[in-house]
Design an enzyme around this catalytic site. Structure first.
Site, PDB file in Angstrom:
ATOM      1  N   HIS A 180    -107.561 -32.864 -41.158  1.00  0.00           N
ATOM      2  CA  HIS A 180    -108.373 -33.478 -40.078  1.00  0.00           C
ATOM      3  C   HIS A 180    -108.220 -32.912 -39.071  1.00  0.00           C
ATOM      4  CE1 HIS A 180    -108.231 -37.647 -42.772  1.00  0.00           C
ATOM      5  NE2 HIS A 180    -108.526 -36.913 -42.231  1.00  0.00           N
ATOM      6  N   ASN A 423    -106.890   2.602 -42.652  1.00  0.00           N
ATOM      7  CA  ASN A 423    -106.311   1.616 -42.508  1.00  0.00           C
ATOM      8  C   ASN A 423    -105.092   2.540 -41.810  1.00  0.00           C
ATOM      9  OD1 ASN A 423    -107.638   0.109 -41.730  1.00  0.00           O
ATOM     10  ND2 ASN A 423    -106.451  -2.010 -40.942  1.00  0.00           N
ATOM     11  N   CYS A 470    -112.780  -0.666 -47.739  1.00  0.00           N
ATOM     12  CA  CYS A 470    -112.254  -1.987 -46.771  1.00  0.00           C
ATOM     13  C   CYS A 470    -110.873  -2.474 -45.883  1.00  0.00           C
ATOM     14  CB  CYS A 470    -111.258  -3.271 -48.148  1.00  0.00           C
ATOM     15  SG  CYS A 470    -110.397  -2.905 -49.108  1.00  0.00           S
TER      16      CYS A 470
END
Length: 509
Positions: A180, A423, A470
């Site tokens: 919620h 990286n 990526c």
């Protein structure tokens, strides 16, 4: 580059940048005996009703109103008060009776699975709200200048009152994108990342960049990262899918949970180039079960039918402590990459089996599975054998260390695709600190790194194997042009960065 990058499940598709404001978890707070003595069942019932009345007040937003109505029904469930009554009869204090009753009710919901299980976390925050009402505790005073809210849990009621002009983003330790609270945060358009196990690393005042589209949190982001994301902050348009041949390379999305698929589709991504599976494993004392993994992978694949989905099996290092794993290796690659999974074969087998089952659950799926940080040719061959034994059809490896490039031809004997993690490749090649000190996205354009990438493309092309990128540099506009010139087949980036990337790539045609 950022000091470190934390991961969780993204809620929404935006980006928020600002200083951290921590709201400390008060679960350990107890009511004093003097106050507690006045809290009989009728007083507690009145407090629960008061909270229910408050959350049921109309917000003016249909989806939020539906959430509040559902929470009100949960609070007014007669069995909840009966649980409180039973605990008071056992002589426990009012606050413990409330927490225990709400926790039991949450467990009952969780046991039902599906929709109900994903909403059980909401009760934890509601219990604290009831206790605050009993104790007369005022709500935490939030800053009046822009900030990023960091807290253990957040109730839908509090979430609905947050001002998006001030609250730039939300980070929580608990919760799911479909809870919620997640629904409310998405409705009020506050970028959020939930289920972040490592929020204790975030202290008041530290600057963070929150990318809800990929579930990543950049701690002390670099100037280059801020520049990259400056274009993403204001982007809120739904783009058409990228057509085949529209760009010089395939453009894919980096995701951390199946809930982030919506963000990928909003920007027209052609599939998933990196699905990080770590979120399933983080913050646990035991690994996720086969069924838990099958459910998540099936959810993912079903949202990308007919499109490529590249899943990376578990990638762990010292930033992602997992108590159920045996350590492996030594030196600079100790406890990193695929060698850790080789030392924990049952973990790898369960994950590959789950991926295979999910692949069969979605007949039109195009699943590609790759191993992280492979260092030797023998590791690549071992992964290929394991993946094939479980029925995986498209098998790949990540090139993240310079040593692998030297033996790449032998490493590709049983491999179908390669993904370059810029990286780590740049940082290990240049001898920089991989946790961000002195490292920059532009390091991927250093001649020494470019030489390695060129060699990877040459070897892969010789075997007719596709090569993707990526790492963060895939979304860097200058670096992406270089990768296209070098001959890579695909670029994979956070959904938030894809709009600017696709516009830049169009100009290369």
């Amino acid at each position: 580059m950022a000091e470190r990058v934390l991961v969780g499940a993204g809620v929404g598709n935006g980006v928020g940048i600002g200083p951290v404001f921590r709201v400390i978890d008060r679960n350990q707070r107890e009511l004093s005996s003097a106050i507690g003595s006045r809290h009989n069942l009728s007083v507690i019932r009145a407090a629960i009703d008061a909270v229910a009345d408050e959350i049921e007040q109309a917000s003016g937003r249909e989806d939020v109103d539906a959430v509040m109505s559902a929470l009100g029904m949960m609070l007014r469930d007669a069995s909840l008060l009966e649980q409180v009554k039973a605990r008071l009869a056992d002589g426990v204090s009012a606050d413990r009776a409330i927490r225990g009753a709400f926790a039991q009710f949450a467990r009952s919901l969780a046991s039902l699975g599906g929709y109900f299980a994903e909403r059980s976390d909401d009760l934890v925050a509601l219990a604290e709200k009831v206790i605050d009402t009993l104790a007369g505790v005022d709500e935490v005073q939030l800053p009046t200048t822009p900030y990023v809210l960091v807290t253990d849990n957040l109730s839908p009621m509090v979430a609905s009152k947050l001002d998006p002009a001030i609250v730039r983003a939300v980070i929580t330790r608990t919760g799911t994108p479909t809870s919620h609270t997640g629904i409310v945060l998405r409705s009020v358009k506050i970028p959020s990342v939930v289920g972040v196990n490592a929020i204790d690393l975030l202290v008041d005042g530290v600057d963070v960049l929150v990318d809800a589209s990929s579930g990543q949190i950049f701690v002390e982001p670099s100037a280059e990262e801020l520049e990259n994301y400056s274009r993403a902050e204001v982007f809120d348009e739904v783009l058409p899918p990228i057509a085949v041949g529209e760009l010089p390379v395939t453009v894919l999305a980096n995701l951390g949970s199946s809930a982030e698929a919506v963000a990928a589709h909003r920007v027209g991504a052609q599939g998933v180039g990196l699905f990080r599976t770590e979120l399933l494993f983080l913050g646990r004392q035991d690994p996720p079960t086969l069924d838990e993994q099958v459910l998540e992978y099936t959810r993912l694949l079903s949202q990308f039918e007919g499109q490529r989905v590249v899943v990376r099996v578990l990638d762990t290092d010292t930033d992602k402590p997992l108590p159920f794993l045996f350590t492996a290796g030594s030196g600079k690659y100790a406890n990193r990459g695929f060698q850790v999974l080789l030392a924990n074969q049952s973990i790898l087998d369960t994950q590959l089996e789950a991926l295979s089952i999910a692949q069969n659950n979605v007949p039109n799926s195009d699943l590609w599975v790759m191993a992280p940080m492979v260092v030797t040719a023998s590791e690549a061959n071992e992964f290929a054998r394991s993946a094939k034994a479980h029925g995986i059809r498209n098998i790949g490896i990540m090139v993240e260390v310079p040593e692998l490039v030297e033996v790449l031809d032998g490493a590709l004997e049983q491999i179908d695709f390669v993904s370059i993690g810029t990286n780590d490749l740049a940082q290990y090649t240049l001898g920089k600190n991989r946790h961000g000190v002195g490292a920059e996205i532009s390091d991927a354009r250093d001649p020494r790194v470019v030489s390695l990438i060129r060699r990877v493309v040459e070897v892969a092309n010789g075997r007719k194997i596709p090569v993707g990128v990526c790492g963060e540099a895939a979304a860097d506009l200058e670096s992406s042009k270089l990768f296209v010139e070098l001959g890579v087949d695909s670029l994979s980036a956070s959904p938030a960065l894809i709009p600017a990337l696709r516009e830049s790539l169009k100009r290369l045609l």
